[in-house]
Scaffold this motif. Structure first.
Motif, PDB file in Angstrom:
ATOM      1  N   ALA A 131       0.835  -1.207   0.000  1.00 27.44           N
ATOM      2  CA  ALA A 131       0.000   0.000   0.000  1.00 27.44           C
ATOM      3  C   ALA A 131       0.868   1.254   0.000  1.00 27.44           C
ATOM      4  N   ALA A 132       1.947   1.237   0.800  1.00 26.62           N
ATOM      5  CA  ALA A 132       2.844   2.402   0.857  1.00 26.62           C
ATOM      6  C   ALA A 132       3.453   2.672  -0.502  1.00 26.62           C
ATOM      7  N   ARG A 133       3.895   1.610  -1.186  1.00 28.43           N
ATOM      8  CA  ARG A 133       4.504   1.802  -2.507  1.00 28.43           C
ATOM      9  C   ARG A 133       3.521   2.435  -3.481  1.00 28.43           C
ATOM     10  N   ARG A 134       2.273   1.988  -3.437  1.00 32.49           N
ATOM     11  CA  ARG A 134       1.279   2.550  -4.356  1.00 32.49           C
ATOM     12  C   ARG A 134       0.938   3.988  -3.992  1.00 32.49           C
ATOM     13  N   ILE A 135       0.806   4.275  -2.715  1.00 29.98           N
ATOM     14  CA  ILE A 135       0.500   5.640  -2.289  1.00 29.98           C
ATOM     15  C   ILE A 135       1.627   6.595  -2.679  1.00 29.98           C
ATOM     16  N   ALA A 164      10.421  -0.820   3.323  1.00 32.13           N
ATOM     17  CA  ALA A 164       9.581   0.375   3.385  1.00 32.13           C
ATOM     18  C   ALA A 164      10.427   1.638   3.353  1.00 32.13           C
ATOM     19  N   LEU A 165      11.541   1.624   4.069  1.00 29.94           N
ATOM     20  CA  LEU A 165      12.424   2.784   4.032  1.00 29.94           C
ATOM     21  C   LEU A 165      12.974   3.006   2.633  1.00 29.94           C
ATOM     22  N   ARG A 166      13.304   1.939   1.964  1.00 30.57           N
ATOM     23  CA  ARG A 166      13.802   2.062   0.596  1.00 30.57           C
ATOM     24  C   ARG A 166      12.727   2.585  -0.340  1.00 30.57           C
ATOM     25  N   ALA A 167      11.463   2.329  -0.007  1.00 24.69           N
ATOM     26  CA  ALA A 167      10.361   2.795  -0.858  1.00 24.69           C
ATOM     27  C   ALA A 167      10.107   4.284  -0.682  1.00 24.69           C
ATOM     28  N   GLY A 168      10.649   4.882   0.381  1.00 22.04           N
ATOM     29  CA  GLY A 168      10.493   6.322   0.562  1.00 22.04           C
ATOM     30  C   GLY A 168       9.577   6.738   1.686  1.00 22.04           C
TER      31      GLY A 168
END
Length: 483
Positions: A325-329, A353-357
């Motif tokens: 969900a975080a990546r899509r948001i 998650a940290l790598r995803a921003g």
């Protein structure tokens, strides 16, 4: 009262009623005199400019006929032998006699050049821009004098838009101006002041990442269109933002009395957790709930619907987990800040998650003060990572091979690698500058170049890249509590 409008459909009015100005070329005579700003326009000039290249044989008498009919329209009560007071003879031609308040273009120009304190400038620019009803002199656009004057007035209009915005930012009105400035910069991407104001407004709202992204967009457009980098002024602004040297703007007037709360969306499959967060936010001034979701899919839909400032996202949820969900948001245009919530500090997904921003993570068992600190840090463009689990997380997952990791660090200069190592240790730009004997603004520029080289957009991602590439390994001393 007789008035004239050129900032939109060209027209003359008597006490609010439109006057019959005749056909296109007759109207053009009056418009040309208006453009002269009260100065005389020789008849020969009128002829050349109304019939460019090929005036008729009877052009002089035709002009005289136009002027005679316009005088009757503008001064219908004037006696036959009485001297005209509005469209006057001014050898070797004619002139329009009117006060500044009678001609919208003249009044606009006077207002657009007004000076004073921010409140005075705001009021003047607001009034000036309110005079526009459409493109200036559009019906005469095929005539060079009209096109030239329209371009001049349009430039003044854009300056007035930017002066109004600058005064508004000084008055603390960034919230109401940000959307308009986004549209302004998008419509006029080669205007330096448009990007400066947009970035400054976003920074003033605590959206440092969005402010820097705006300047990156400006750089991309300028390189594509002009083959140039940002101006020195915008580069300084960018460095000041990266170093957080800009002064905080004054609070918006409405915030002083009622507050402009941070809007937080909470996504967790446990109703008890959502209730606890809701109670915590209800008790905190300046923060409010934007909505709550029970799974990742619902969170994504609510983010699109409510546009929150910050999302608290459980990392383990049914249907769609928090990481996905975080990546899509975060992949959407101008996303909110995302903070991951977890029960255990050893979840491998936190590293991803940290790598995803995401803007950090926090244990669900943390004190309310830690939650609120994370929310406020994220909204200000920082990344706050719970110090009780950061070191263990880095040690557990650093150095592993990840197919999604950024390219190798090859190609970076030694000076960049020196800065990267200290960023990975958690040092601020100021501390890095002190360590390497560099100006703080130079460190900010190097950090920005590292992000661009590795295709990243967040300082926390830079830390992850340094560790997972093996360039840095967990040491005895860490500074990760605030990135």
């Amino acid at each position: 009262m007789l008035t004239f409008t050129a900032l939109g459909p060209f027209q003359a009015w008597a006490d609010g009623a439109p006057l019959d100005l005749g056909g296109q070329r007759q109207r053009a005579v009056l418009a040309r005199l208006l453009v002269a700003g009260g100065r005389a326009v020789p008849v020969n000039t009128l002829i050349d400019e109304l019939w460019p290249g090929a005036p008729p044989a009877q052009a002089l008498s035709t002009i005289q006929g136009y002027v005679s009919r316009l005088r009757r329209a503008l001064e219908p009560d004037r006696a036959p032998r009485e001297e005209a007071r509005v469209l006057v003879s001014a050898p070797p031609g004619y002139a329009l006699r009117a006060g500044t308040e009678q001609v919208d273009a003249w009044r606009f120009e006077a207002l657009a050049k007004s000076e004073g304190d921010p409140g005075r400038v705001w009021a003047a620019m607001d009034t000036a821009l309110g005079l526009w009803r459409g493109p200036a002199l559009a019906e005469f656009g095929e005539l060079s004098w009209a096109a030239t004057e329209a371009a001049r007035l349009e430039e003044l209009r854009l300056i007035a838009v930017e002066r109004r915005a600058g005064a508004g930012l000084a008055l603390g009105r960034a919230t109401s101006l940000a959307a308009d400035l986004e549209a302004h910069a998008s419509a006029y991407p080669l205007r330096e002041e448009a990007w400066r104001l947009l970035a400054t407004a976003l920074y003033g709202l605590g959206r440092q990442g969005d402010a820097l992204a705006a300047l990156r967009r400006a750089r991309s457009v300028w390189r594509d269109e002009l083959g140039l980098d940002l101006s020195a002024g915008l580069q300084r602004l960018e460095a000041d933002m990266l170093a957080q040297r800009l002064e905080d703007p004054p609070p918006p007037p409405e915030a002083a009395s009622t507050g402009v709360p941070l809007r937080v969306l909470v996504a967790d499959d446990q109703a008890l957790v959502r209730a606890g967060v809701r109670a915590m936010l209800d008790a905190e001034p300046g923060v409010t709930m934007a909505g709550e979701a029970a799974d990742g899919e619902e969170a994504i839909a609510l983010v699109a619907e409510t546009r929150p400032d910050v999302v608290l996202l459980d990392i383990q949820m049914p249907r769609l987990d928090g990481l996905a969900a975080a990546r899509r948001i975060l992949s959407e245009n101008r996303p909110p800040k995302v903070i991951m919530m977890t029960t255990f500090g050893s979840d491998e997904n936190l590293y991803a998650a940290l790598r995803a921003g995401v803007s950090g993570f926090i244990l669900k068992t943390s004190a309310p003060e830690q939650f609120l600190a994370a929310i406020r840090a994220a909204s200000a463009g920082d990344a706050l990572i719970d110090p009780t689990i950061t070191t263990r997380l880095i040690a557990a997952f650093a150095g592993r091979v990840d197919p999604d990791s950024p390219p190798a660090l090859a190609g970076l200069a030694d000076s960049q690698l020196d800065v990267l190592k200290l960023v990975a240790r958690g040092l601020t730009n100021r501390l890095i500058g002190q360590t390497l004997s560099l100006p703080e603004e130079e460190v900010a520029i190097v950090v920005k170049s590292l992000l661009e080289h590795l295709g990243l957009f967040d300082r926390a991602q830079l830390v992850m890249a340094a560790y997972e590439s093996g360039f840095v390994t967990p040491g005895e001393k860490t500074y990760f509590s605030s990135l």
